[in-house]
Structures are given as structure tokens and as C-alpha cells.
Motif scaffolding. Structure first.
Motif, mmCIF file in Angstrom:
data_model
loop_
_atom_site.group_PDB
_atom_site.id
_atom_site.type_symbol
_atom_site.label_atom_id
_atom_site.label_comp_id
_atom_site.label_asym_id
_atom_site.label_seq_id
_atom_site.Cartn_x
_atom_site.Cartn_y
_atom_site.Cartn_z
ATOM 1 N N CYS A 125 33.345 43.100 93.162
ATOM 2 C CA CYS A 125 33.905 44.357 92.656
ATOM 3 C C CYS A 125 33.980 44.406 91.124
ATOM 4 C CB CYS A 125 35.288 44.577 93.260
ATOM 5 S SG CYS A 125 35.863 46.279 93.172
ATOM 6 N N ARG A 126 34.010 43.251 90.476
ATOM 7 C CA ARG A 126 33.969 43.260 89.003
ATOM 8 C C ARG A 126 32.735 43.989 88.501
ATOM 9 N NH1 ARG A 126 37.288 43.025 84.982
ATOM 10 N NH2 ARG A 126 38.502 41.946 86.580
ATOM 11 N N ILE B 182 29.762 36.902 80.520
ATOM 12 C CA ILE B 182 30.771 36.391 79.600
ATOM 13 C C ILE B 182 31.987 35.844 80.344
ATOM 14 C CG2 ILE B 182 31.981 38.602 79.300
ATOM 15 C CD1 ILE B 182 31.144 36.307 76.358
ATOM 16 N N ASP B 183 32.251 36.351 81.569
ATOM 17 C CA ASP B 183 33.483 35.936 82.252
ATOM 18 C C ASP B 183 33.411 34.529 82.840
ATOM 19 O OD1 ASP B 183 31.954 36.498 84.510
ATOM 20 O OD2 ASP B 183 33.362 37.946 85.383
ATOM 21 N N ASP B 184 32.291 33.842 82.676
ATOM 22 C CA ASP B 184 32.213 32.413 82.964
ATOM 23 C C ASP B 184 32.272 31.579 81.687
ATOM 24 O OD1 ASP B 184 32.102 32.207 85.747
ATOM 25 O OD2 ASP B 184 29.952 32.615 85.815
ATOM 26 N N SER C 233 33.665 33.674 91.363
ATOM 27 C CA SER C 233 35.016 33.375 91.817
ATOM 28 C C SER C 233 35.931 34.571 91.573
ATOM 29 C CB SER C 233 35.535 32.093 91.163
ATOM 30 O OG SER C 233 36.731 31.669 91.799
ATOM 31 N N PHE C 234 37.205 34.314 91.268
ATOM 32 C CA PHE C 234 38.221 35.365 91.339
ATOM 33 C C PHE C 234 38.003 36.519 90.373
ATOM 34 C CE2 PHE C 234 40.375 31.412 92.779
ATOM 35 C CZ PHE C 234 40.398 31.755 94.116
ATOM 36 N N HIS C 235 37.533 36.242 89.180
ATOM 37 C CA HIS C 235 37.292 37.350 88.247
ATOM 38 C C HIS C 235 36.118 38.199 88.719
ATOM 39 C CE1 HIS C 235 36.481 39.413 84.356
ATOM 40 N NE2 HIS C 235 37.806 39.438 84.362
ATOM 41 N N PHE D 29 38.939 33.040 85.606
ATOM 42 C CA PHE D 29 40.292 33.369 86.068
ATOM 43 C C PHE D 29 40.524 34.876 86.016
ATOM 44 C CE2 PHE D 29 40.591 32.241 81.513
ATOM 45 C CZ PHE D 29 41.171 33.381 80.980
ATOM 46 N N TYR D 30 41.552 35.321 86.754
ATOM 47 C CA TYR D 30 41.927 36.736 86.752
ATOM 48 C C TYR D 30 43.369 36.871 86.288
ATOM 49 C CZ TYR D 30 42.818 41.523 88.229
ATOM 50 O OH TYR D 30 43.157 42.856 88.240
ATOM 51 N N ILE D 31 43.599 37.770 85.329
ATOM 52 C CA ILE D 31 44.928 37.992 84.766
ATOM 53 C C ILE D 31 45.583 39.141 85.527
ATOM 54 C CG2 ILE D 31 46.259 38.421 82.671
ATOM 55 C CD1 ILE D 31 43.649 37.699 81.101
ATOM 56 N N ALA D 32 46.521 38.828 86.396
ATOM 57 C CA ALA D 32 47.278 39.843 87.128
ATOM 58 C C ALA D 32 48.622 40.069 86.443
ATOM 59 C CB ALA D 32 47.467 39.392 88.576
#
Length: 350
Positions: free
Chosen positions: A100-101, A222-224, A340-342, A293-296
Motif C-alpha cells: 500500500c505504500r 529510499i525507505d530502505d 516490510s512494514f513501511h 520502520f513505520y512511524i505511527a
């Protein structure tokens, strides 16, 4: 929902908020594609459900599913995880895959606009037409715009959420390996791509890194690699083993970061995040990175890999987020899907 034509989000005063700003919700697409986790998909649901449980402790969680049957399957796993189901909303918006990202919308905010919230529906082509079909994924932002009754901007070029990172103050970071790859927008030059980034994310300052990590089938998201943890600080992954195939690319990116400037002309504060040891499955190196990682709202949810560096990464990240609890969730099976999560989530700001 109305499709916006004419003026760009930048001209209308919209911006793309940083992930560490408050969320109204997180959007997910329930995993169901066996080919993304060949021979392993049944093993990923406990970790995925734990992810949803943590999200729901601080915000709504909206999950795209194909139909009632998939909703009931998802519900069974969320019940096992003891997730707060009062915060979980299912939508029968069918998808081809779970990322979904990249297929979800980019939510924009303008505090002064009559319609404060809007979204961008980029074109999605499964990272350069690697994994067709992706027609259902490509429609997800339209479904969400209609559900939220928000304006929907359609730039008409390929872009993925995992390929960009913002600090919320006017700076956007990305990689040449991904955005300049001819499998995305071969008709556009670097400067033309920068104009789209400015116009549709509402930023002014574009920073470019080079290559991504080995095993990343997105061509270097970039998110890795490098993530903003506040408006002037990033964490960036580094590899200390000179024999490792990631060593040189990550060294070059870190050196580049030290030379780049924020929108206010200041240097970036850089915190180095270790890499886990190589995660190999069926002779294939997987893109295991703590940067995904994902910032919730209440937690920072970090993939862990049964590695000696797991605790070190969690401690470093906890120091970056004093107002949130940093939680590691085992991603050993999940990373077989090459994300992964992000990669699995898309924030909706307040």
C-alpha cells in the motif's frame, strides 16, 4: 471526489506532511498474493496482525480487502492478535498485492483550503512492470478519494510512495536509481521529475541519493536507506563489513548526505543505523533493512531479523523518538516478500 485539473497542489497551497506528524489513520492492503511470498504466505499473518494491533493502539486502521471472505480471514488473524477491532475498518477495494505504500495515495494537507485534505493518485506500474497484473492496485487511490470525498490530483506519471521521504518543511529525498530508472518515466528528464515532485508533494528542496540495497526489487527505494526522524535529522543505514556487497553504495550515500543541505540551508543531522547480517532465502539475498520502520501515532514499528544488531537498531531508534515507543516485530518471513512494514502501509494525516 473530484479530479483536479489545472492548478497543481503546490499552486493551491497543499503539502505532503512528514510521517512523524499526527495521523488520522493508516491504510493497508491485506496480503493475499501467494506469488509474493511463494511457499511462505501462511507464515506472515501473525507478524502482520501484530503490526495492525500496534497501529490500532493509536489510530484507525483502514484495510483494503477483496470481499467478505477475505475480510473474515483477516478478522480471524486480528482476533488472534487481540487487536482493537473498534479501530479497524475494512473496505472491499480489491488489490493485486499488499504494498500500500506504493499503490496507495499520497495524502496532502492545506490548513487554509475549503477542502483541507486532498490526495494524489500517481500511476502505478509494479516497479517497472515487474509483476503484472497491477490494474486493481492502480485504482486504489480513486476508491479512497471517493470514500473520503476528497479532491484527487492525477499527475499522470509513475511514482511510488516508498521512493520519496520528506521532512515536512519543504525537503524531499529520493534516489537516482529508482526515479531515473527508464522503467518508470523514460520520457522525463531529471529536472522534469523534480518539477513533478515539487508540484505534487508541495516541496521546494529535492535531495538525491544514489543506489539502493541489494535485493531491493524496487530499484532502490529510499525507505530502505534513509529516513527523516524529525525535521532536520535522518537515520541512514550503513554497512561496516567492507566485504559486504552493500558496503560501497551505502558508504557513498552517507558521504553524499553529509554534503546535502535542508531547505533552510542547514546541514542534515545524520544518525547511522546498522544493517542486519545478510538474510538469504533460497540462495537469494533479501532486502532486510531496519530503515523500513513505520512511524505511527503511538509506536515506531521496526522490522527485526533475528540478528545481533536488532537490539542496537531498536535502541538507536528509541533515542530518535522519545515521544513514541519503539517496538520490534519479527520480519523474518515477511521480508521474503521483498518488503516490510513501511512498504505495507500508507499514512493518512489529520
Amino acid at each position: 471526489m473530484k479530479i483536479e485539473n489545472g492548478k497543481t497542489p503546490l499552486e493551491l497551497g497543499y503539502t505532503f506532511p512528514a510521517e512523524f506528524y499526527p495521523h488520522a489513520a493508516t491504510w493497508l492492503s491485506w496480503p493475499h498474493k501467494e506469488a509474493s511470498w511463494p511457499g511462505k504466505i501462511a507464515t506472515i499473518f501473525p507478524a502482520y496482525a501484530q503490526f495492525v494491533k500496534l497501529l490500532a493502539e493509536g489510530e484507525e486502521v483502514h484495510i483494503n480487502v477483496a470481499d467478505q471472505k477475505m475480510e473474515e480471514f483477516a478478522l480471524s488473524h486480528l482476533l488472534n492478535a487481540e487487536a482493537d477491532l473498534s479501530k479497524v475498518i475494512f473496505h472491499h477495494f480489491p488489490t493485486n498485492d499488499a504494498w500500500c505504500r506504493d499503490h496507495g495515495p499520497a495524502f496532502l494537507i492545506n490548513e487554509k483550503a475549503a477542502q483541507r485534505k486532498a490526495l494524489v493518485k500517481w500511476k502505478y506500474n509494479a516497479w517497472g512492470n515487474k509483476y503484472p497484473p497491477y490494474d486493481l492496485d492502480n485504482e486504489i487511490p480513486f476508491h479512497i478519494a471517493k470514500y473520503r470525498d476528497t479532491p484527487c490530483f492525477t499527475p499522470g506519471i509513475v511514482m511510488e510512495g516508498g521512493s520519496i521521504e520528506v521532512n515536512g518543511k519543504g525537503t524531499l529525498m529520493t534516489t537516482e536509481a529508482c526515479l531515473l530508472n527508464p522503467n518508470r518515466n523514460p520520457h522525463l528528464s531529471k529536472s522534469q521529475i523534480e518539477k513533478y515532485l515539487r508540484d505534487y508533494y508541495g516541496v521546494e528542496n529535492i535531495l538525491w541519493l544514489k543506489d539502493g540495497i541489494v535485493g531491493d526489487d524496487t530499484d532502490g527505494h529510499i525507505d530502505d536507506l534513509t529516513r527523516f526522524v524529525n525535521e532536520d535529522t535522518v537515520v541512514t543505514v550503513v554497512e561496516h563489513d567492507k566485504q559486504d556487497e552493500n558496503y560501497q553504495a551505502l558508504k557513498e550515500n552517507t558521504e553524499l548526505l553529509s554534503q546535502l543541505k535542508l531547505e533552510n540551508g542547514k546541514s542534515i543531522n545524520i544518525i547511522e543505523l546498522p544493517m542486519p547480517a545478510p538474510v538469504i532465502f533460497e540462495d537469494m539475498r533479501l532486502p532486510a533493512s531496519y530503515a523500513n520502520f513505520y512511524i505511527a501515532n503511538k509506536h515506531v514499528i521496526v522490522p527485526t531479523f533475528r540478528d545481533l544488531n536488532d537490539e542496537k537498531a531498536l535502541e538507536l531508534l528509541q533515542g530518535c523518538f522519545p515521544d513514541r515507543k519503539v517496538v520490534g516485530v519479527d520480519s523474518w518471513d515477511l521480508i521474503w516478500g521483498l518488503g516490510s512494514f513501511h512498504c505495507l502501509s500508507q499514512q493518512e494525516p489529520f
